[in-house]
Design a protein around this motif. Structure first.
Motif, PDB file in Angstrom:
ATOM      1  N   LEU A   1       0.994  -1.424  -0.259  1.00 25.17           N
ATOM      2  CA  LEU A   1      -0.111  -0.181  -0.219  1.00 25.17           C
ATOM      3  C   LEU A   1       0.614   1.158  -0.041  1.00 25.17           C
ATOM      4  CD1 LEU A   1      -2.926   1.225   0.108  1.00 25.17           C
ATOM      5  CD2 LEU A   1      -3.157   0.748   1.815  1.00 25.17           C
ATOM      6  N   SER A   2       1.937   1.463   0.455  1.00 24.75           N
ATOM      7  CA  SER A   2       2.784   2.874   0.707  1.00 24.75           C
ATOM      8  C   SER A   2       3.091   2.969  -0.382  1.00 24.75           C
ATOM      9  CB  SER A   2       3.966   1.807   1.411  1.00 24.75           C
ATOM     10  OG  SER A   2       5.168   3.123   2.446  1.00 24.75           O
ATOM     11  N   SER A   3       3.856   2.014  -1.199  1.00 24.02           N
ATOM     12  CA  SER A   3       4.570   1.641  -2.555  1.00 24.02           C
ATOM     13  C   SER A   3       3.841   2.872  -4.022  1.00 24.02           C
ATOM     14  CB  SER A   3       5.276   0.633  -2.861  1.00 24.02           C
ATOM     15  OG  SER A   3       4.223  -0.470  -3.642  1.00 24.02           O
ATOM     16  N   GLY A   4       2.512   2.091  -3.266  1.00 20.22           N
ATOM     17  CA  GLY A   4       1.285   2.769  -4.509  1.00 20.22           C
ATOM     18  C   GLY A   4       1.258   1.480  -5.763  1.00 20.22           C
ATOM     19  N   CYS A   5       2.427   0.659  -5.690  1.00 23.29           N
ATOM     20  CA  CYS A   5       1.503  -0.635  -6.164  1.00 23.29           C
ATOM     21  C   CYS A   5       1.383  -1.653  -6.095  1.00 23.29           C
ATOM     22  CB  CYS A   5       3.428  -0.884  -6.783  1.00 23.29           C
ATOM     23  SG  CYS A   5       3.956   0.705  -8.320  1.00 23.29           S
ATOM     24  N   GLY A   6      -0.357  -1.579  -5.837  1.00 27.78           N
ATOM     25  CA  GLY A   6      -0.812  -3.359  -5.455  1.00 27.78           C
ATOM     26  C   GLY A   6      -0.995  -3.903  -6.592  1.00 27.78           C
TER      27      GLY A   6
ATOM     28  N   GLY B   1      -4.332  -5.528  -7.977  1.00 27.19           N
ATOM     29  CA  GLY B   1      -4.295  -4.841  -9.119  1.00 27.19           C
ATOM     30  C   GLY B   1      -4.780  -4.028  -9.728  1.00 27.19           C
ATOM     31  N   LYS B   2      -4.518  -2.429  -8.660  1.00 24.98           N
ATOM     32  CA  LYS B   2      -4.340  -1.406  -8.022  1.00 24.98           C
ATOM     33  C   LYS B   2      -2.486  -1.007  -8.397  1.00 24.98           C
ATOM     34  CE  LYS B   2      -7.436   2.288  -6.780  1.00 24.98           C
ATOM     35  NZ  LYS B   2      -7.610   3.027  -7.720  1.00 24.98           N
ATOM     36  N   TYR B   3      -2.899   0.069  -8.949  1.00 27.72           N
ATOM     37  CA  TYR B   3      -1.436   0.475  -9.193  1.00 27.72           C
ATOM     38  C   TYR B   3      -1.184   2.115  -9.281  1.00 27.72           C
ATOM     39  CZ  TYR B   3      -1.414  -3.975 -11.243  1.00 27.72           C
ATOM     40  OH  TYR B   3      -1.598  -5.360 -11.754  1.00 27.72           O
ATOM     41  N   ASP B   4      -2.088   3.257  -8.214  1.00 28.90           N
ATOM     42  CA  ASP B   4      -2.614   4.544  -8.450  1.00 28.90           C
ATOM     43  C   ASP B   4      -2.049   5.035  -7.030  1.00 28.90           C
ATOM     44  OD1 ASP B   4      -4.939   3.520  -9.049  1.00 28.90           O
ATOM     45  OD2 ASP B   4      -5.406   5.001 -10.017  1.00 28.90           O
ATOM     46  N   MET B   5      -2.053   4.321  -6.671  1.00 29.04           N
ATOM     47  CA  MET B   5      -2.288   4.998  -4.829  1.00 29.04           C
ATOM     48  C   MET B   5      -1.156   6.002  -4.237  1.00 29.04           C
ATOM     49  SD  MET B   5      -3.482   1.412  -3.268  1.00 29.04           S
ATOM     50  CE  MET B   5      -2.125   0.547  -3.526  1.00 29.04           C
ATOM     51  N   ASP B   6      -1.298   6.651  -3.494  1.00 29.96           N
ATOM     52  CA  ASP B   6      -0.955   7.265  -2.427  1.00 29.96           C
ATOM     53  C   ASP B   6      -1.002   7.916  -1.696  1.00 29.96           C
ATOM     54  OD1 ASP B   6       0.799   9.126  -2.126  1.00 29.96           O
ATOM     55  OD2 ASP B   6       0.721  10.724  -3.439  1.00 29.96           O
ATOM     56  N   ILE B   7      -1.156   6.723  -0.548  1.00 33.37           N
ATOM     57  CA  ILE B   7      -1.637   6.875   1.108  1.00 33.37           C
ATOM     58  C   ILE B   7      -1.227   7.794   1.719  1.00 33.37           C
ATOM     59  CG2 ILE B   7      -0.584   4.673   1.539  1.00 33.37           C
ATOM     60  CD1 ILE B   7      -2.811   4.446   4.012  1.00 33.37           C
ATOM     61  N   HIS B   8       0.681   7.911   0.847  1.00 36.51           N
ATOM     62  CA  HIS B   8       1.358   9.165   1.217  1.00 36.51           C
ATOM     63  C   HIS B   8       0.996  10.496   1.426  1.00 36.51           C
ATOM     64  CE1 HIS B   8       3.950   6.272   3.998  1.00 36.51           C
ATOM     65  NE2 HIS B   8       3.812   5.693   2.899  1.00 36.51           N
TER      66      HIS B   8
END
Length: 140
Positions: free
Chosen positions: A18-23, A27-34
């Motif tokens: 989740l931290s890396s943004g590459c889930g 199958g989800k690659y556009d996350m930015d939890i930080h």
């Protein structure tokens, strides 16, 4: 009953994903939890991977959906590691910071009540090491 270290390893893998943004596992690659944590007035987002709930800063609908997918995939990840999701009493991660200062604090409790809290920094998430009074390396 798996060792606490085994459960902690699984939790670190989730946190790092989740931290890396590459889930990849969801199958989800556009996350930015930080980025979302840094933009919030609280400065952090807590994720409970067992319930899919969050606390601290508000999360976008897209990030909330990704967190829910992690919750749904957790039993399969546990199965691959030959543990049961019920072996976790708690699996929570606090995400904060941004850029080079990103961090996550992983809290794991097993069903016997033993617990572990580890801090990781950077990407990939590396455990923070400190020296104790005797000069030995200890995890924080």
């Amino acid at each position: 009953m798996p060792k606490l270290a085994h459960l902690t390893s699984i939790a670190h893998n989730l946190a790092d994903s989740l931290s890396s943004g590459c889930g990849f596992m969801i199958g989800k690659y556009d996350m930015d939890i930080h980025g979302e944590a840094a933009a919030s007035k609280e400065g952090f987002i807590d994720v409970d991977f067992l319930s899919g709930e969050t606390a601290g800063g508000r999360v976008s609908a897209s990030l909330a959906a990704a967190i829910e997918r992690y919750r749904e995939e957790l039993p399969e990840l546990c199965h691959r590691h030959k543990v049961d999701v019920a072996d976790f009493g708690a699996l929570k991660v606090r995400f904060g910071g941004a850029g080079l200062d990103r961090y996550c604090v992983v809290t794991v409790k097993d069903r016997r009540g033993r617990s572990s809290v580890d801090e990781y920094r950077g990407s990939p998430a590396a455990r923070v090491k400190i020296l104790d009074a005797l000069g030995r390396v200890r995890s924080r």
